[in-house]
Design a protein around this motif. Structure first.
Motif, mmCIF file in Angstrom:
data_model
loop_
_atom_site.group_PDB
_atom_site.id
_atom_site.type_symbol
_atom_site.label_atom_id
_atom_site.label_comp_id
_atom_site.label_asym_id
_atom_site.label_seq_id
_atom_site.Cartn_x
_atom_site.Cartn_y
_atom_site.Cartn_z
ATOM 1 N N LYS A 119 0.700 -1.148 0.029
ATOM 2 C CA LYS A 119 -0.060 0.072 -0.124
ATOM 3 C C LYS A 119 0.846 1.345 0.046
ATOM 4 O O LYS A 119 0.814 2.075 -0.841
ATOM 5 C CB LYS A 119 -0.877 0.034 1.208
ATOM 6 C CG LYS A 119 -1.872 1.234 1.049
ATOM 7 C CD LYS A 119 -2.211 1.268 2.542
ATOM 8 C CE LYS A 119 -1.519 2.128 3.285
ATOM 9 N NZ LYS A 119 -2.039 2.637 4.656
ATOM 10 N N THR A 120 2.054 1.173 1.040
ATOM 11 C CA THR A 120 2.604 2.484 1.097
ATOM 12 C C THR A 120 3.379 2.715 -0.147
ATOM 13 O O THR A 120 3.612 3.870 -0.681
ATOM 14 C CB THR A 120 3.702 2.245 2.103
ATOM 15 O OG1 THR A 120 2.962 2.144 3.258
ATOM 16 C CG2 THR A 120 4.617 3.447 2.278
ATOM 17 N N ALA A 121 4.043 1.565 -0.938
ATOM 18 C CA ALA A 121 4.636 1.755 -2.160
ATOM 19 C C ALA A 121 3.857 2.361 -3.240
ATOM 20 O O ALA A 121 4.175 3.106 -4.047
ATOM 21 C CB ALA A 121 5.090 0.371 -2.727
ATOM 22 N N ASN A 122 2.429 1.753 -3.459
ATOM 23 C CA ASN A 122 1.596 2.306 -4.208
ATOM 24 C C ASN A 122 1.379 3.825 -3.907
ATOM 25 O O ASN A 122 1.325 4.649 -4.958
ATOM 26 C CB ASN A 122 0.346 1.711 -4.352
ATOM 27 C CG ASN A 122 0.537 0.222 -5.127
ATOM 28 O OD1 ASN A 122 1.080 0.225 -6.058
ATOM 29 N ND2 ASN A 122 -0.256 -0.733 -4.538
ATOM 30 N N ALA A 135 -3.199 2.372 -4.612
ATOM 31 C CA ALA A 135 -3.100 1.842 -3.390
ATOM 32 C C ALA A 135 -4.477 1.498 -2.717
ATOM 33 O O ALA A 135 -5.415 2.381 -2.811
ATOM 34 C CB ALA A 135 -2.447 2.923 -2.544
ATOM 35 N N VAL A 136 -4.416 0.332 -1.981
ATOM 36 C CA VAL A 136 -5.669 -0.094 -1.382
ATOM 37 C C VAL A 136 -5.588 -0.106 0.150
ATOM 38 O O VAL A 136 -4.869 -1.062 0.610
ATOM 39 C CB VAL A 136 -6.089 -1.792 -1.992
ATOM 40 C CG1 VAL A 136 -7.339 -2.019 -1.312
ATOM 41 C CG2 VAL A 136 -6.156 -1.749 -3.325
ATOM 42 N N ASP A 137 -6.372 0.732 0.664
ATOM 43 C CA ASP A 137 -6.283 0.837 2.021
ATOM 44 C C ASP A 137 -7.464 0.353 2.455
ATOM 45 O O ASP A 137 -8.780 -0.157 1.955
ATOM 46 C CB ASP A 137 -6.075 2.238 2.634
ATOM 47 C CG ASP A 137 -7.070 3.148 2.289
ATOM 48 O OD1 ASP A 137 -8.017 2.773 1.635
ATOM 49 O OD2 ASP A 137 -6.999 4.212 3.008
ATOM 50 N N GLU A 141 -10.931 -0.597 -0.068
ATOM 51 C CA GLU A 141 -11.277 -1.889 0.175
ATOM 52 C C GLU A 141 -12.803 -2.180 0.540
ATOM 53 O O GLU A 141 -13.588 -2.729 -0.477
ATOM 54 C CB GLU A 141 -10.417 -2.700 0.896
ATOM 55 C CG GLU A 141 -10.758 -4.478 0.952
ATOM 56 C CD GLU A 141 -9.866 -5.332 1.387
ATOM 57 O OE1 GLU A 141 -8.762 -4.877 1.836
ATOM 58 O OE2 GLU A 141 -10.225 -6.347 1.658
ATOM 59 N N ARG A 142 -13.312 -1.428 1.535
ATOM 60 C CA ARG A 142 -14.840 -1.619 1.931
ATOM 61 C C ARG A 142 -15.632 -1.005 0.750
ATOM 62 O O ARG A 142 -16.577 -1.483 0.417
ATOM 63 C CB ARG A 142 -14.897 -0.748 3.063
ATOM 64 C CG ARG A 142 -16.139 -0.832 3.841
ATOM 65 C CD ARG A 142 -16.416 0.108 5.105
ATOM 66 N NE ARG A 142 -16.212 1.474 4.870
ATOM 67 C CZ ARG A 142 -15.081 2.178 4.909
ATOM 68 N NH1 ARG A 142 -13.811 1.725 5.677
ATOM 69 N NH2 ARG A 142 -15.229 3.445 4.872
ATOM 70 N N PHE A 179 -12.245 7.000 -3.738
ATOM 71 C CA PHE A 179 -12.753 6.261 -2.811
ATOM 72 C C PHE A 179 -12.471 6.426 -1.364
ATOM 73 O O PHE A 179 -13.115 6.212 -0.388
ATOM 74 C CB PHE A 179 -12.001 4.831 -3.107
ATOM 75 C CG PHE A 179 -12.687 4.171 -4.396
ATOM 76 C CD1 PHE A 179 -14.013 4.337 -4.808
ATOM 77 C CD2 PHE A 179 -11.988 3.123 -5.156
ATOM 78 C CE1 PHE A 179 -14.500 3.769 -5.970
ATOM 79 C CE2 PHE A 179 -12.478 2.318 -6.282
ATOM 80 C CZ PHE A 179 -13.622 2.965 -6.751
ATOM 81 N N ILE A 180 -11.050 6.798 -0.866
ATOM 82 C CA ILE A 180 -10.783 7.390 0.330
ATOM 83 C C ILE A 180 -11.880 8.435 0.664
ATOM 84 O O ILE A 180 -12.368 8.363 1.798
ATOM 85 C CB ILE A 180 -9.368 7.654 0.362
ATOM 86 C CG1 ILE A 180 -8.490 6.461 0.300
ATOM 87 C CG2 ILE A 180 -9.014 8.517 1.605
ATOM 88 C CD1 ILE A 180 -7.089 6.730 0.350
ATOM 89 N N PHE A 181 -12.040 9.184 -0.106
ATOM 90 C CA PHE A 181 -12.870 10.514 0.615
ATOM 91 C C PHE A 181 -14.443 9.950 0.729
ATOM 92 O O PHE A 181 -14.925 10.221 1.630
ATOM 93 C CB PHE A 181 -12.943 11.736 -0.575
ATOM 94 C CG PHE A 181 -11.819 12.653 -0.194
ATOM 95 C CD1 PHE A 181 -10.594 12.473 0.034
ATOM 96 C CD2 PHE A 181 -12.381 14.039 0.009
ATOM 97 C CE1 PHE A 181 -9.972 13.377 0.166
ATOM 98 C CE2 PHE A 181 -11.445 15.095 0.385
ATOM 99 C CZ PHE A 181 -10.245 14.773 0.501
#
Ligand code: SF4
Length: 211
Positions: A119-122, A135-137, A141-142, A179-181
């Protein structure tokens, strides 16, 4: 005809045009440190400690020579600060010794650093170098499972490859932020704000088939 993924992303762009990385940073080294610090804690709490941290340790060379106790004190208000201080110091040492003090661009080099996973690398590739990466956090994912883009039982790595298959490459970086927001401010883990959600008609969560 537009794919489902593209329709969702268009809608999310309307909802969150301001979506962006919320970790304060001025360069890739600071971004890497901030992402390492953000594990299991909020971006807001990371942003509170990083100004003083980067004043004291502006680059890999100064951070690798940091006194561990001083480093811990700088980040004491965030979770897992002892482990994270150690990871910062080890990462800084590796950067200095193996990469001339610079953060590397390649995925394999990034994941060879202590405390740097997929995830961090992405995140570093996408945000630091503008290299298409997704990156999938926990939010990504949810949300992608609730929206039916990814099977509810899929692993985190499987989620990343499914999303990369369904989302055009030029949208990967934006998809991550959107997606994060959406996950952070609307489709929350506990008590999502479903009233008036544009995705209600096909939401897998509302059908009771995913968390
Ligand atoms: S209806 Fe609720 S759970 Fe489903 S996508 Fe919208 S906010 Fe998330």
């Amino acid at each position: 005809m537009k794919t489902k993924a593209n329709r969702i992303l268009d809608e999310l762009e309307n909802m969150f045009p301001e979506a962006k990385c919320e970790l304060d940073h001025r360069n890739v080294f600071e971004l890497l440190c901030a992402v390492i610090l953000s594990a299991q804690t909020t971006d807001v709490s990371v942003n509170k400690v990083t100004p003083a941290l980067f004043d004291m340790y502006p680059d890999a060379r100064t951070m690798k020579d940091a006194d561990l106790k001083d480093l811990e004190n700088c980040i004491r208000s965030i979770g897992l600060y002892r482990n994270k201080a150690l990871n910062l110091k080890k990462t800084a040492k590796d950067l200095d010794e193996r990469f001339d003090g610079q953060v590397p661009e390649s995925f394999d080099d990034l994941t060879s650093l202590p405390g740097v996973g997929r995830k961090t690398a992405n995140v570093i590739q996408a945000e630091g170098f503008k290299i298409p990466a997704l990156a999938v956090d926990t939010h990504v994912e949810r949300v992608s499972k609730r929206l039916g883009l990814v099977d509810p039982d899929e692993s985190t790595e499987g989620t990343e490859s499914t999303l990369k298959r369904k989302i055009p490459k030029y949208r990967w970086i934006r998809a991550h932020h959107l997606f994060i927001f959406f996950g952070r401010y609307r489709c929350k883990a506990q008590r999502p704000l479903c009233g008036g959600c544009p995705f209600e008609s096909f939401c897998v969560y509302l059908k009771g088939k995913t968390k």
